[in-house]
Scaffold this active site. Structure first.
Site, PDB file in Angstrom:
ATOM      1  N   HIS A  19     -33.161  35.109 -87.509  1.00 56.99           N
ATOM      2  CA  HIS A  19     -33.393  34.389 -86.256  1.00 56.99           C
ATOM      3  C   HIS A  19     -32.145  34.533 -85.411  1.00 56.99           C
ATOM      4  O   HIS A  19     -31.037  34.343 -85.899  1.00 56.99           O
ATOM      5  CB  HIS A  19     -33.703  32.918 -86.520  1.00 56.99           C
ATOM      6  CG  HIS A  19     -34.277  32.231 -85.322  1.00 56.99           C
ATOM      7  ND1 HIS A  19     -33.516  31.879 -84.239  1.00 56.99           N
ATOM      8  CD2 HIS A  19     -35.546  31.885 -85.016  1.00 56.99           C
ATOM      9  CE1 HIS A  19     -34.304  31.322 -83.326  1.00 56.99           C
ATOM     10  NE2 HIS A  19     -35.537  31.328 -83.777  1.00 56.99           N
ATOM     11  N   ARG A  67     -42.074  40.547 -87.815  1.00 55.85           N
ATOM     12  CA  ARG A  67     -43.050  39.496 -87.489  1.00 55.85           C
ATOM     13  C   ARG A  67     -42.960  39.117 -86.019  1.00 55.85           C
ATOM     14  O   ARG A  67     -41.865  38.889 -85.492  1.00 55.85           O
ATOM     15  CB  ARG A  67     -42.760  38.276 -88.337  1.00 55.85           C
ATOM     16  CG  ARG A  67     -43.573  37.057 -87.935  1.00 55.85           C
ATOM     17  CD  ARG A  67     -43.121  35.831 -88.683  1.00 55.85           C
ATOM     18  NE  ARG A  67     -41.843  35.358 -88.190  1.00 55.85           N
ATOM     19  CZ  ARG A  67     -41.586  34.089 -87.856  1.00 55.85           C
ATOM     20  NH1 ARG A  67     -42.531  33.186 -87.969  1.00 55.85           N
ATOM     21  NH2 ARG A  67     -40.413  33.731 -87.438  1.00 55.85           N
ATOM     22  N   ARG A 126     -37.286  39.371 -81.437  1.00 55.86           N
ATOM     23  CA  ARG A 126     -36.111  38.687 -81.990  1.00 55.86           C
ATOM     24  C   ARG A 126     -35.174  39.593 -82.774  1.00 55.86           C
ATOM     25  O   ARG A 126     -33.973  39.316 -82.812  1.00 55.86           O
ATOM     26  CB  ARG A 126     -36.518  37.473 -82.817  1.00 55.86           C
ATOM     27  CG  ARG A 126     -37.455  37.750 -83.943  1.00 55.86           C
ATOM     28  CD  ARG A 126     -37.664  36.526 -84.788  1.00 55.86           C
ATOM     29  NE  ARG A 126     -38.159  35.379 -84.037  1.00 55.86           N
ATOM     30  CZ  ARG A 126     -38.748  34.327 -84.602  1.00 55.86           C
ATOM     31  NH1 ARG A 126     -38.914  34.318 -85.903  1.00 55.86           N
ATOM     32  NH2 ARG A 126     -39.177  33.321 -83.896  1.00 55.86           N
ATOM     33  N   HIS A 153     -34.107  34.267 -91.620  1.00 64.52           N
ATOM     34  CA  HIS A 153     -35.130  33.354 -91.145  1.00 64.52           C
ATOM     35  C   HIS A 153     -36.498  33.567 -91.795  1.00 64.52           C
ATOM     36  O   HIS A 153     -37.163  32.621 -92.176  1.00 64.52           O
ATOM     37  CB  HIS A 153     -35.241  33.531 -89.638  1.00 64.52           C
ATOM     38  CG  HIS A 153     -36.158  32.557 -88.969  1.00 64.52           C
ATOM     39  ND1 HIS A 153     -36.022  31.207 -89.123  1.00 64.52           N
ATOM     40  CD2 HIS A 153     -37.222  32.742 -88.142  1.00 64.52           C
ATOM     41  CE1 HIS A 153     -36.962  30.583 -88.412  1.00 64.52           C
ATOM     42  NE2 HIS A 153     -37.703  31.489 -87.830  1.00 64.52           N
ATOM     43  N   GLU A 155     -43.453  33.061 -76.175  1.00 64.79           N
ATOM     44  CA  GLU A 155     -42.258  33.399 -76.951  1.00 64.79           C
ATOM     45  C   GLU A 155     -42.026  34.898 -76.899  1.00 64.79           C
ATOM     46  O   GLU A 155     -42.907  35.664 -76.479  1.00 64.79           O
ATOM     47  CB  GLU A 155     -42.434  32.940 -78.397  1.00 64.79           C
ATOM     48  CG  GLU A 155     -42.450  31.423 -78.507  1.00 64.79           C
ATOM     49  CD  GLU A 155     -42.412  30.935 -79.939  1.00 64.79           C
ATOM     50  OE1 GLU A 155     -42.827  31.675 -80.840  1.00 64.79           O
ATOM     51  OE2 GLU A 155     -41.958  29.796 -80.144  1.00 64.79           O
TER      52      GLU A 155
HETATM   53  C1  LIG Z   1     -36.522  26.456 -89.012  1.00 65.24           C
HETATM   54  C2  LIG Z   1     -37.788  27.252 -89.016  1.00 65.24           C
HETATM   55  C3  LIG Z   1     -38.570  27.338 -87.871  1.00 65.24           C
HETATM   56  C4  LIG Z   1     -39.754  28.066 -87.874  1.00 65.24           C
HETATM   57  N1  LIG Z   1     -40.538  28.092 -86.752  1.00 65.24           N
HETATM   58  C5  LIG Z   1     -41.751  28.700 -86.806  1.00 65.24           C
HETATM   59  C6  LIG Z   1     -42.658  28.628 -85.706  1.00 65.24           C
HETATM   60  O1  LIG Z   1     -42.381  27.984 -84.702  1.00 65.24           O
HETATM   61  N2  LIG Z   1     -43.853  29.262 -85.822  1.00 65.24           N
HETATM   62  C7  LIG Z   1     -44.210  29.969 -86.947  1.00 65.24           C
HETATM   63  O2  LIG Z   1     -45.310  30.523 -86.987  1.00 65.24           O
HETATM   64  N3  LIG Z   1     -43.368  30.046 -87.993  1.00 65.24           N
HETATM   65  C8  LIG Z   1     -42.161  29.414 -87.955  1.00 65.24           C
HETATM   66  N4  LIG Z   1     -41.337  29.484 -89.035  1.00 65.24           N
HETATM   67  C9  LIG Z   1     -41.802  30.150 -90.240  1.00 65.24           C
HETATM   68  C10 LIG Z   1     -42.835  29.259 -90.922  1.00 65.24           C
HETATM   69  O3  LIG Z   1     -42.409  27.908 -90.823  1.00 65.24           O
HETATM   70  C11 LIG Z   1     -43.007  29.622 -92.371  1.00 65.24           C
HETATM   71  O4  LIG Z   1     -43.227  30.984 -92.505  1.00 65.24           O
HETATM   72  C12 LIG Z   1     -44.215  28.885 -92.955  1.00 65.24           C
HETATM   73  O5  LIG Z   1     -44.081  27.503 -92.728  1.00 65.24           O
HETATM   74  C13 LIG Z   1     -44.320  29.158 -94.419  1.00 65.24           C
HETATM   75  O6  LIG Z   1     -45.324  28.335 -94.938  1.00 65.24           O
HETATM   76  P1  LIG Z   1     -45.668  28.416 -96.468  1.00 65.24           P
HETATM   77  O7  LIG Z   1     -46.779  27.465 -96.694  1.00 65.24           O
HETATM   78  O8  LIG Z   1     -45.848  29.823 -96.867  1.00 65.24           O
HETATM   79  O9  LIG Z   1     -44.326  27.913 -97.210  1.00 65.24           O
HETATM   80  P2  LIG Z   1     -43.430  26.616 -97.031  1.00 65.24           P
HETATM   81  O10 LIG Z   1     -43.849  25.755 -95.925  1.00 65.24           O
HETATM   82  O11 LIG Z   1     -42.013  27.073 -97.053  1.00 65.24           O
HETATM   83  O12 LIG Z   1     -43.718  25.810 -98.374  1.00 65.24           O
HETATM   84  C14 LIG Z   1     -43.292  26.323 -99.612  1.00 65.24           C
HETATM   85  C15 LIG Z   1     -43.716  25.352-100.680  1.00 65.24           C
HETATM   86  O13 LIG Z   1     -43.539  25.962-101.955  1.00 65.24           O
HETATM   87  C16 LIG Z   1     -42.894  25.057-102.830  1.00 65.24           C
HETATM   88  N5  LIG Z   1     -42.211  25.842-103.860  1.00 65.24           N
HETATM   89  C17 LIG Z   1     -41.314  26.836-103.717  1.00 65.24           C
HETATM   90  N6  LIG Z   1     -40.932  27.305-104.916  1.00 65.24           N
HETATM   91  C18 LIG Z   1     -41.616  26.589-105.838  1.00 65.24           C
HETATM   92  C19 LIG Z   1     -41.654  26.582-107.252  1.00 65.24           C
HETATM   93  N7  LIG Z   1     -40.897  27.412-108.000  1.00 65.24           N
HETATM   94  N8  LIG Z   1     -42.467  25.700-107.871  1.00 65.24           N
HETATM   95  C20 LIG Z   1     -43.227  24.825-107.172  1.00 65.24           C
HETATM   96  N9  LIG Z   1     -43.234  24.792-105.822  1.00 65.24           N
HETATM   97  C21 LIG Z   1     -42.441  25.659-105.179  1.00 65.24           C
HETATM   98  C22 LIG Z   1     -41.993  24.254-101.925  1.00 65.24           C
HETATM   99  O14 LIG Z   1     -41.609  23.059-102.558  1.00 65.24           O
HETATM  100  C23 LIG Z   1     -42.911  24.058-100.723  1.00 65.24           C
HETATM  101  O15 LIG Z   1     -43.785  22.997-100.979  1.00 65.24           O
HETATM  102  C24 LIG Z   1     -40.139  28.761 -89.034  1.00 65.24           C
HETATM  103  C25 LIG Z   1     -39.352  28.691 -90.186  1.00 65.24           C
HETATM  104  C26 LIG Z   1     -38.189  27.933 -90.190  1.00 65.24           C
HETATM  105  C27 LIG Z   1     -37.361  27.855 -91.435  1.00 65.24           C
END
Ligand SMILES: Cc1cc2nc3c(=O)[nH]c(=O)nc-3n(C[C@H](O)[C@H](O)[C@H](O)COP(=O)(O)OP(=O)(O)OC[C@H]3O[C@@H](n4cnc5c(N)ncnc54)[C@H](O)[C@@H]3O)c2cc1C
Length: 535
Positions: A240, A382, A286, A347, A118
């Site tokens: 993004h 990032r 990006r 993003h 990438e």
């Molecule tokens: C479309 C897309 C594509 C991506 N592609 C990539 C990729 O290919 N590679 C990569 O490394 N990264 C990628 N990213 C970024 C990556 O997906 C995220 O940074 C990562 O998944 C974040 O994980 P997390 O566990 O921190 O949060 P998330 O997976 O966003 O989970 C957040 C959690 O917190 C909960 N939550 C939020 N607020 C509250 C609240 N007030 N009370 C209770 N629960 C709450 C939600 O319900 C959820 O369960 C992408 C992001 C997107 C949007």
């Protein structure tokens, strides 16, 4: 009635069920009781939408130093080297851990994963499961949690952290749990815990156009800030470059891997324009690609740019990008036959709640992991596919540290004040909430977007201040709803972004300020905000 009992007490309260929260839960479950709360369905979060994959040093031509170097280059001078080194070093073991949980990454042979390349990566090092990596990872993590009997309760919106300071308990201020709103009943219950973990993901919804799901409203950053934890580098919001431009596609993301596999960006006249902006063309980092598309669209007055994959065989596209192919087809676009219309969209939040290398925030007993955190890995920008990796690495690190800390922190549930709804009225002016949601997001898009000026930042600040006052007034008058909780958080996060952006009088990484278009050595430091700095 809330799905939680009126007085829950657990060892580890985990807010969020994405890659970071579930990794933590799995690694901590052997050391104490774990409760994971998710705002909507358990799988709903950015994790399950990740397409590209997870970066790690796995290929025969790769080396830890190269991944470190690529990450530091992307971070434009603001990465913390130790955070980068531990993340890169622990990456391969984390991928093996996922494999042991049953994650089905694409393979080249029985012993070798298929790796893609990438933007910004000097080697092929992105492990992936077709173009739905996040969905596969989330599936496996949830299955592992279920197998271990880890309790996950859906539709629970954490409203605010409980701190000893606010609860009137002596000793240094520390986190003691959270107040949680049950989406169905509207009840707010207190969950107390010696260790609270923020894994709430990012804040893409603060912008009008975003690739993020609806849950990404910056709740963790806002709650941590209000509770007194330090927040940093919020000006670095990654856009993004390529979201599908289509009225019905709610910012569907077209993965960077398409450019990695030879996709060409063209303007509406069919010209491949990246060559005019950066010698790395489509493989530039990006932020440069996003800014180039933004500039090209504005220069020509077009609505969007185009990502052309038509020179690649249809069988290749179907094999490598089945999800993107099928989704575009649903919108009437055949990517093998016509270029995809694309625009940039908010993003990834590079800044967040400040942590050390174990995920500890500046507020004792509060941890932050995943996108909500600012570990120092990303600096000013990032590197693609480093964020899932960060959730995996810091989810585990935080769990190790918490297991130690629990020994000294555990004990019976402290006497804490229940949520006091006061004289709050039933919400009757939904239009106020909806209007302010829209206003914050539009304002941020127009004034605090990809290219910024001091004048626009000042304007944004004045308006967001008025909005925050209005929201605050409404907040204490009416009974809480999830929309209102999120609106309050969005407005706080918007203000944190604006304030960090106003402080940084230079352009670096993702922060591009026309008044100061060059990096300035005096600004090789984080922009840190703590409670009171916004008032
Ligand atoms: C479309 C897309 C594509 C991506 N592609 C990539 C990729 O290919 N590679 C990569 O490394 N990264 C990628 N990213 C970024 C990556 O997906 C995220 O940074 C990562 O998944 C974040 O994980 P997390 O566990 O921190 O949060 P998330 O997976 O966003 O989970 C957040 C959690 O917190 C909960 N939550 C939020 N607020 C509250 C609240 N007030 N009370 C209770 N629960 C709450 C939600 O319900 C959820 O369960 C992408 C992001 C997107 C949007």
């Amino acid at each position: 009635m809330s799905l939680l009992s009126p007085r829950e007490h657990v060892d580890f309260l985990v807010l969020g069920g994405g890659i970071a929260g579930l990794t933590f839960a799995l690694e901590a479950s052997g050391h104490g009781s774990v409760l994971v709360l998710t705002k909507r369905q358990r799988s709903e979060g950015s994790t399950q939408y990740a397409q590209g994959g997870i970066a790690s040093v796995l290929g025969p031509d790769d080396a830890l130093d190269l991944h470190v170097q690529d990450t530091l280059v992307a971070g434009a001078g603001l990465c913390k080297r130790e955070a980068v080194e531990v993340t890169v070093r622990e990456g391969p073991e984390r991928i093996r851990w996922l494999l042991s949980l049953g994650v089905e990454f694409d393979r080249e042979g029985p012993d070798r994963l298929h790796l893609t390349r990438e933007g910004g990566h000097s080697r092929r090092r992105v492990a992936h499961a077709k173009d739905t990596t996040g969905r596969e990872v989330e599936r496996a993590l949830l299955a592992a949690c279920e197998a271990r009997g880890i309790r996950i309760v859906e539709d629970q919106v954490a409203v605010d952290l409980v701190t000893s300071g606010k609860a009137g308990i002596g000793g240094p201020n520390r986190a003691l749990g959270a107040y949680v709103l049950d989406r169905a009943s509207g009840d707010v219950v207190l969950v107390s815990a010696p260790i609270t973990v923020l894994a709430t993901g990012g804040a893409g919804k603060v912008y009008l156009y975003t690739s993020n799901p609806d849950v990404a409203t910056g709740d963790g950053v806002a709650m941590a800030y209000r509770a007194g934890a330090a927040v940093a580098n919020m000006e670095f919001f990654q856009f993004h470059p390529t979201c599908l431009f289509h009225p019905q596609a709610k910012s569907f993301l077209v993965s960077e891997a398409l450019r990695g596999e030879g996709g060409i960006l063209r303007n509406a006249a069919g010209e491949a324009f990246m060559v005019r902006y950066d010698p790395r063309k489509e493989l530039a980092p990006r932020d440069i690609v996003a800014r180039s598309i933004d500039a090209e669209i504005k220069r020509r007055g077009d609505d969007c740019a185009f990502l052309d994959m038509t020179h690649l065989p249809k069988s290749f596209l179907l094999d490598h990008f089945p999800h993107i192919y099928a989704t575009c087809k649903e919108f009437g676009i055949d990517m093998a036959a016509q270029p995809l219309p694309v625009v940039p969209a908010a993003h990834y939040q590079c800044g967040g709640v400040v942590t050390d290398l174990m995920g500890r925030t500046t507020l004792p007993r509060l941890y932050a992991i995943g996108e909500v955190s600012c570990t120092g890995l990303h600096g000013a920008n990032r590197l693609a596919s480093n964020s899932l990796l960060e959730g995996l690495v810091f989810g585990r690190r935080a769990a190790l540290c918490c297991a130690d800390e629990l020994g000294e922190a555990s004990g019976p549930a402290p006497a804490l004040p229940e949520w006091n709804p006061g004289d709050a009225l039933a919400p009757e002016e939904g239009v106020v909430v909806a209007h302010n949601w829209d206003e914050v997001r539009r304002l941020m898009w127009n004034y605090v977007g990809i290219v910024r000026t001091m004048k626009r930042l000042d304007r944004a600040r004045t308006r967001i201040k008025i909005l925050r006052d209005e929201i605050r007034e409404y907040y204490w008058q009416y009974r809480l709803t999830p929309d209102l909780v999120e609106l309050r958080n969005l407005a706080d996060v918007a203000m944190l972004i604006v304030e960090c952006a106003r402080q940084r009088k230079e352009s670096r990484g993702l922060h591009y300020l026309l008044d100061h278009p060059k990096p300035d050595e005096r600004w090789v430091r984080d922009t840190v905000l703590t409670r009171g700095d916004l008032e």
